[in-house]
Design a protein around this motif. Sequence first.
Motif, PDB file in Angstrom:
ATOM      1  N   ARG A   1       0.717  -1.126  -0.037  1.00 19.62           N
ATOM      2  CA  ARG A   1      -0.064   0.071  -0.063  1.00 19.62           C
ATOM      3  C   ARG A   1       1.024   1.078  -0.121  1.00 19.62           C
ATOM      4  NH1 ARG A   1      -5.545  -1.704   1.092  1.00 19.62           N
ATOM      5  NH2 ARG A   1      -5.083  -3.812   0.550  1.00 19.62           N
ATOM      6  N   PRO A   2       0.163   2.232  -0.397  1.00 25.28           N
ATOM      7  CA  PRO A   2       1.179   3.625  -0.571  1.00 25.28           C
ATOM      8  C   PRO A   2       1.505   3.880   0.873  1.00 25.28           C
ATOM      9  CG  PRO A   2      -0.958   3.907  -1.655  1.00 25.28           C
ATOM     10  CD  PRO A   2      -0.990   2.507  -1.157  1.00 25.28           C
ATOM     11  N   ALA A   3       2.440   4.794   1.270  1.00 28.20           N
ATOM     12  CA  ALA A   3       3.187   5.098   2.390  1.00 28.20           C
ATOM     13  C   ALA A   3       1.957   5.731   3.228  1.00 28.20           C
ATOM     14  CB  ALA A   3       4.140   6.193   2.516  1.00 28.20           C
ATOM     15  N   GLY A   4       1.081   6.412   2.793  1.00 27.76           N
ATOM     16  CA  GLY A   4      -0.037   7.245   3.510  1.00 27.76           C
ATOM     17  C   GLY A   4      -1.118   6.150   4.295  1.00 27.76           C
ATOM     18  N   THR A   5      -1.269   5.078   3.591  1.00 26.62           N
ATOM     19  CA  THR A   5      -2.199   4.301   3.910  1.00 26.62           C
ATOM     20  C   THR A   5      -1.517   3.133   4.906  1.00 26.62           C
ATOM     21  OG1 THR A   5      -3.171   4.277   1.416  1.00 26.62           O
ATOM     22  CG2 THR A   5      -3.832   2.291   3.096  1.00 26.62           C
ATOM     23  N   ARG A   6      -0.257   3.112   4.569  1.00 29.47           N
ATOM     24  CA  ARG A   6       0.133   2.193   5.682  1.00 29.47           C
ATOM     25  C   ARG A   6       0.435   2.917   7.093  1.00 29.47           C
ATOM     26  NH1 ARG A   6       4.341  -1.518   3.600  1.00 29.47           N
ATOM     27  NH2 ARG A   6       5.742  -0.862   5.277  1.00 29.47           N
ATOM     28  N   LYS A   7       0.705   4.190   6.784  1.00 32.22           N
ATOM     29  CA  LYS A   7       0.931   4.881   8.126  1.00 32.22           C
ATOM     30  C   LYS A   7      -0.387   4.992   8.984  1.00 32.22           C
ATOM     31  CE  LYS A   7       2.926   8.987   9.798  1.00 32.22           C
ATOM     32  NZ  LYS A   7       3.648  10.230   9.364  1.00 32.22           N
ATOM     33  N   LEU A   8      -1.593   5.241   8.151  1.00 27.38           N
ATOM     34  CA  LEU A   8      -3.041   5.031   8.637  1.00 27.38           C
ATOM     35  C   LEU A   8      -3.308   3.646   9.320  1.00 27.38           C
ATOM     36  CD1 LEU A   8      -5.013   7.181   8.550  1.00 27.38           C
ATOM     37  CD2 LEU A   8      -6.279   5.777   6.813  1.00 27.38           C
TER      38      LEU A   8
ATOM     39  N   ALA B   1      -3.896   2.921  13.189  1.00 26.43           N
ATOM     40  CA  ALA B   1      -5.086   2.546  13.402  1.00 26.43           C
ATOM     41  C   ALA B   1      -4.889   1.134  14.397  1.00 26.43           C
ATOM     42  CB  ALA B   1      -5.954   1.842  12.458  1.00 26.43           C
ATOM     43  N   SER B   2      -3.944   0.426  14.180  1.00 26.83           N
ATOM     44  CA  SER B   2      -3.495  -0.639  15.052  1.00 26.83           C
ATOM     45  C   SER B   2      -2.957  -0.339  16.166  1.00 26.83           C
ATOM     46  CB  SER B   2      -2.436  -1.610  14.322  1.00 26.83           C
ATOM     47  OG  SER B   2      -2.022  -2.561  15.321  1.00 26.83           O
ATOM     48  N   LEU B   3      -2.118   0.665  16.324  1.00 28.51           N
ATOM     49  CA  LEU B   3      -1.496   1.100  17.443  1.00 28.51           C
ATOM     50  C   LEU B   3      -2.706   1.749  18.697  1.00 28.51           C
ATOM     51  CD1 LEU B   3       1.824   3.052  16.601  1.00 28.51           C
ATOM     52  CD2 LEU B   3       1.558   0.571  17.317  1.00 28.51           C
ATOM     53  N   VAL B   4      -3.417   2.507  18.021  1.00 25.81           N
ATOM     54  CA  VAL B   4      -4.513   3.203  18.816  1.00 25.81           C
ATOM     55  C   VAL B   4      -5.559   1.883  19.217  1.00 25.81           C
ATOM     56  CG1 VAL B   4      -6.730   4.751  18.416  1.00 25.81           C
ATOM     57  CG2 VAL B   4      -4.533   5.466  17.571  1.00 25.81           C
ATOM     58  N   ALA B   5      -5.872   1.151  18.453  1.00 20.93           N
ATOM     59  CA  ALA B   5      -6.742   0.159  18.805  1.00 20.93           C
ATOM     60  C   ALA B   5      -6.105  -0.700  20.116  1.00 20.93           C
ATOM     61  CB  ALA B   5      -7.281  -0.753  17.841  1.00 20.93           C
ATOM     62  N   ASN B   6      -4.890  -1.163  19.933  1.00 20.73           N
ATOM     63  CA  ASN B   6      -4.226  -1.758  20.878  1.00 20.73           C
ATOM     64  C   ASN B   6      -3.966  -1.134  22.107  1.00 20.73           C
ATOM     65  OD1 ASN B   6      -3.879  -4.647  19.833  1.00 20.73           O
ATOM     66  ND2 ASN B   6      -3.114  -3.694  18.275  1.00 20.73           N
ATOM     67  N   LEU B   7      -3.534   0.188  22.133  1.00 20.82           N
ATOM     68  CA  LEU B   7      -3.397   1.037  22.965  1.00 20.82           C
ATOM     69  C   LEU B   7      -4.816   1.328  24.101  1.00 20.82           C
ATOM     70  CD1 LEU B   7      -0.277   3.217  21.900  1.00 20.82           C
ATOM     71  CD2 LEU B   7      -0.367   1.449  23.667  1.00 20.82           C
ATOM     72  N   SER B   8      -5.798   1.415  23.247  1.00 24.18           N
ATOM     73  CA  SER B   8      -6.953   1.707  23.758  1.00 24.18           C
ATOM     74  C   SER B   8      -7.315   0.360  24.755  1.00 24.18           C
ATOM     75  CB  SER B   8      -8.076   2.026  22.612  1.00 24.18           C
ATOM     76  OG  SER B   8      -7.737   3.056  22.024  1.00 24.18           O
ATOM     77  N   ILE B   9      -7.157  -0.663  24.150  1.00 20.36           N
ATOM     78  CA  ILE B   9      -7.622  -1.915  25.072  1.00 20.36           C
ATOM     79  C   ILE B   9      -6.819  -1.825  26.165  1.00 20.36           C
ATOM     80  CG2 ILE B   9      -7.377  -4.391  24.999  1.00 20.36           C
ATOM     81  CD1 ILE B   9      -7.981  -4.633  21.965  1.00 20.36           C
ATOM     82  N   LEU B  10      -5.342  -1.694  26.022  1.00 23.19           N
ATOM     83  CA  LEU B  10      -4.538  -1.394  27.389  1.00 23.19           C
ATOM     84  C   LEU B  10      -4.987  -0.747  28.250  1.00 23.19           C
ATOM     85  CD1 LEU B  10      -1.777  -2.676  28.330  1.00 23.19           C
ATOM     86  CD2 LEU B  10      -0.615  -1.084  27.047  1.00 23.19           C
ATOM     87  N   PHE B  11      -5.474   0.759  27.856  1.00 17.45           N
ATOM     88  CA  PHE B  11      -5.558   1.892  28.445  1.00 17.45           C
ATOM     89  C   PHE B  11      -6.983   1.379  29.348  1.00 17.45           C
ATOM     90  CE2 PHE B  11      -8.197   5.558  29.106  1.00 17.45           C
ATOM     91  CZ  PHE B  11      -7.409   6.411  29.777  1.00 17.45           C
ATOM     92  N   ILE B  12      -7.869   0.862  28.473  1.00 20.72           N
ATOM     93  CA  ILE B  12      -9.146   0.494  29.104  1.00 20.72           C
ATOM     94  C   ILE B  12      -8.983  -0.329  30.224  1.00 20.72           C
ATOM     95  CG2 ILE B  12     -11.278  -0.336  29.019  1.00 20.72           C
ATOM     96  CD1 ILE B  12     -11.229   1.009  25.969  1.00 20.72           C
ATOM     97  N   PHE B  13      -8.285  -1.440  30.058  1.00 19.57           N
ATOM     98  CA  PHE B  13      -8.106  -2.327  30.990  1.00 19.57           C
ATOM     99  C   PHE B  13      -7.110  -2.381  32.073  1.00 19.57           C
ATOM    100  CE2 PHE B  13     -10.594  -4.583  27.883  1.00 19.57           C
ATOM    101  CZ  PHE B  13     -11.354  -5.630  28.514  1.00 19.57           C
ATOM    102  N   LYS B  14      -6.141  -1.359  31.852  1.00 21.33           N
ATOM    103  CA  LYS B  14      -4.978  -1.168  32.820  1.00 21.33           C
ATOM    104  C   LYS B  14      -4.959   0.397  33.567  1.00 21.33           C
ATOM    105  CE  LYS B  14      -0.137  -1.849  33.483  1.00 21.33           C
ATOM    106  NZ  LYS B  14       1.229  -2.311  33.037  1.00 21.33           N
ATOM    107  N   TYR B  15      -5.397   1.066  32.544  1.00 23.77           N
ATOM    108  CA  TYR B  15      -4.925   2.534  33.029  1.00 23.77           C
ATOM    109  C   TYR B  15      -6.133   3.629  33.377  1.00 23.77           C
ATOM    110  CZ  TYR B  15      -0.184   1.189  31.607  1.00 23.77           C
ATOM    111  OH  TYR B  15       0.987   0.941  31.306  1.00 23.77           O
ATOM    112  N   TYR B  16      -7.513   2.941  32.709  1.00 24.10           N
ATOM    113  CA  TYR B  16      -8.657   3.934  32.847  1.00 24.10           C
ATOM    114  C   TYR B  16      -8.878   4.353  34.258  1.00 24.10           C
ATOM    115  CZ  TYR B  16     -13.240   5.761  32.793  1.00 24.10           C
ATOM    116  OH  TYR B  16     -14.017   6.768  32.953  1.00 24.10           O
ATOM    117  N   ASN B  17      -8.903   3.436  35.121  1.00 25.77           N
ATOM    118  CA  ASN B  17      -9.047   3.868  36.638  1.00 25.77           C
ATOM    119  C   ASN B  17      -8.286   4.808  37.277  1.00 25.77           C
ATOM    120  OD1 ASN B  17     -11.820   2.606  36.617  1.00 25.77           O
ATOM    121  ND2 ASN B  17     -10.933   0.699  37.494  1.00 25.77           N
TER     122      ASN B  17
END
Lengths: 536, 309
Positions: free
Chosen positions: A67-74, A78-94
């Motif tokens: 894929r073009p660089a822009g799409t790859r970055k996106l 997306a992968s980073l945000v999704a995974n970090l969100s899971i980590l955030f909700i379960f570990k850091y939210y409280n």
Amino acid sequence: MFFISLQYLIFFVLVVCVFFALPHRFRWIFLLAASYFYYMTWDPRYALLLVTTTVIVYVTALLMQNRPAGTRKLLAVASLVANLSILFIFKYYNFFSGSLNDLFSLIGLNYSVPSVSLLMPVGISFYTFQALGYTIDVYRGTREPERNFGIFALYVSFFPVILSGPIERSTTLLPQLYQKTEFNYERVTDGLKLMAWGFFQKLVIADRLLEYANMVYANSSMVKGMPLVVATYFYMFQVFCDFSGYTDIAIGTAQVMGYRLLPNFKRPFFAESIPEIWRRWHMSLIMWIRDYIYIPLGGSRVNRPRWAFNIILVFTLSGLWHGAQWTFVTWGLINGVIIAISRMTRDMRNWVRETIFGGIMKITPAAYFSLSAACVAVAALGGAAGIAGIAGRAAAGVGGLAFLGIGVLRTRERAYGTFVNGLKKFWMIFVMFQLFAVSAVFFKAKSMAQGWYILSHFSTSNIPHLFLVAKPMDFIITIFLIVFLLTIHYIQATRGSIRQLVKTKPLLLRWAIYYLLVMSIIAGMRQSSGFEYFRF
Amino acid sequence: MKKLLIKSALLVLLVVSTLIGVIYFMPADDNLYLAATLDKHRLLDEVPQPRIIFTGDSNLAFGLDSAMVQRATGYNIINMGLHGGLGLNYYLDELKPHLKKGDIVIIILDYQNFFFDGGGANTLVEISIFNPKILLYYSPKGYYNYLISLPLAFQRRLRGVVSSAGGDMAFLRSNFNKYGDNVGHLNMPQPKLLVFKRPMPKKVNDNMVKIYNDFYDTWTPRGVRVYVSFSPLLIQDRKEQTEALAELYGDMKKRLKPAVIGEPTAFMYPEKYFYDNLFHLNAGGRRVRTADLVRAIKKIPELASVPSR
């Protein structure tokens, strides 16, 4: 199922037997099933998050290809945000909601951020970082995306590492999952010996040290001085033996099946500075942070203030990675600040050190003999002259003997040089240890208030209270175990792998060593409460 | 592979021989407290029916006057209570080979037990030093706990903990009477009572519930009647304790198949009734507790007196 349980031993033996009995093409399927089974013994619900992370990372990596660089970055974002969100909700939210509430109440705002009641899955920080590393590798083009979903799922869930690392890299572990491994006696027994050493570190040393540290920290408001200092020292060795023990069992387990995992520790207590200890302690995490956060931030190629900011930032993040508490953040922050200061003052400190130890090199034998004579005079006549009491005279006597010995040594240039160099090294290790201890207080403390209390009550001596929470004999055994550990590290540093050394010994001696190792684990093991790093 | 298996087997054999050697073949005094298990098992074999078997931890050994219960009910009494480290699993396992149709089993455990799974700890190994036959009757959970307790038992044997009797004269096999009650402490001076604020369980551990109910399901069809009752409790924070006990009592009534004898609040006592710790009663406490227990038993018609044949 803890590594240190009977269930794990049974599981391990079964997995290894079946693994070698199966044809190579089926092994990954079996290991994947075994890994999920192992993980689900903690709580079957945890597997849902593991699958979610695996699917997100696998799919986004596949989509990145060609894929073009822009799409790859996106996609990477997306992968980073999704995974970090899971980590955030379960570990850091409280943690964040609680901190916000504290802030609101401090500034008089009548608003409350709700908290959530969620079960934090064990090992989530470890497998999330391992998966994120893969995403970044694919984004950077360091590696091709993995096409076999099963192999990729095994990479994320591989049972020796899923709970507490080492945090593996896609470039090292994934290719190994394809390689055919044969049963190799040397490799298998080497792995088993490493596991045995891991059990020893954990069950005999770490758990014993924890008893003292826990007892003092649980009652910290009632003690001051030496018990707090000693408990903190013990805790540093405890965390090391706990985590290094776990890592050795993990690496040994994988090695038995023919997989090589990343090392996590390299005799950290022989480090001569805080930056060096961080090249020897939890190496897989530090390398991860270096490659995926520190270098992208500019690494050491930026100006000095920016570099200092980066270092403090990554170490603070490393503290946060360990736990959703201000104590961990403070621990990371202290380490970052010390590293930044140490780099900025490196030249000056080197100059001071060289001046002092260079000066010591120039002291003449006559000066030592004079000092020795003065000390002996105090020891012999101090009482009559009213200069020193019994303790002072004894100390002067010992000092006199020591100066005499050094004076004799001084007459032999080379030996004296080695001695002064050793002294310099010891001094640097000593300073490193004290600085690391200051940060360790916050790693162990339940709250910031407790951390401050302990630090501010370090300075009184209060030696008699050392034995309030431990019998003198238990205390001596604990000290002996620390010395034993450091001796092993010293032998490793000077003569190489102990396992290789033992291999060169006669059969009877080898067997005596193995037998003693197993028996000392059984005779010395304490009631264990699990691994420290499982909570991260 | 073969080489590894042979060498591993040899090492395991060496290690196991050392463990067995130290645990089972180092001298152990026959008059040790735990050795009383032999006498208790003899009672199980010899005491004729009709009989009530009390089983549980040391709250029974120190705090039950079996003669008083026997006088009040007419049943022959066997007091199997011995040690808290054995666990519910063991208390019931050891009865298995001895139970007969018509026997009545009353299980009384200290409240601390309800936090745990009833599996027992190192005492499971140590009691088998005196009565190795008991190993035949352990349930799978008992064997598992036995295995994981071997290291601690080994360490204790090395330290000489299970070697000679005589340290504390209240804890001797010879102190047990013909019913299985420990009477050694009754005439001893009151030692300093070790008190700590004990947490109160509000429900029974799920695994314990399963053990109770499995035992009930197995033995009730064979003509054995099974009951549970309550251990003595030191009054600390009466309000807090009463609330917790009410919840616990409700949970026991709801989830346990064996009938519950009495109410837990009937067995709360002040400090003057306790001997050396929170689990052991002194002579006065033993008398009062047994009287309370008899009152509770009398309220159960089928236990109040021996039915006429």
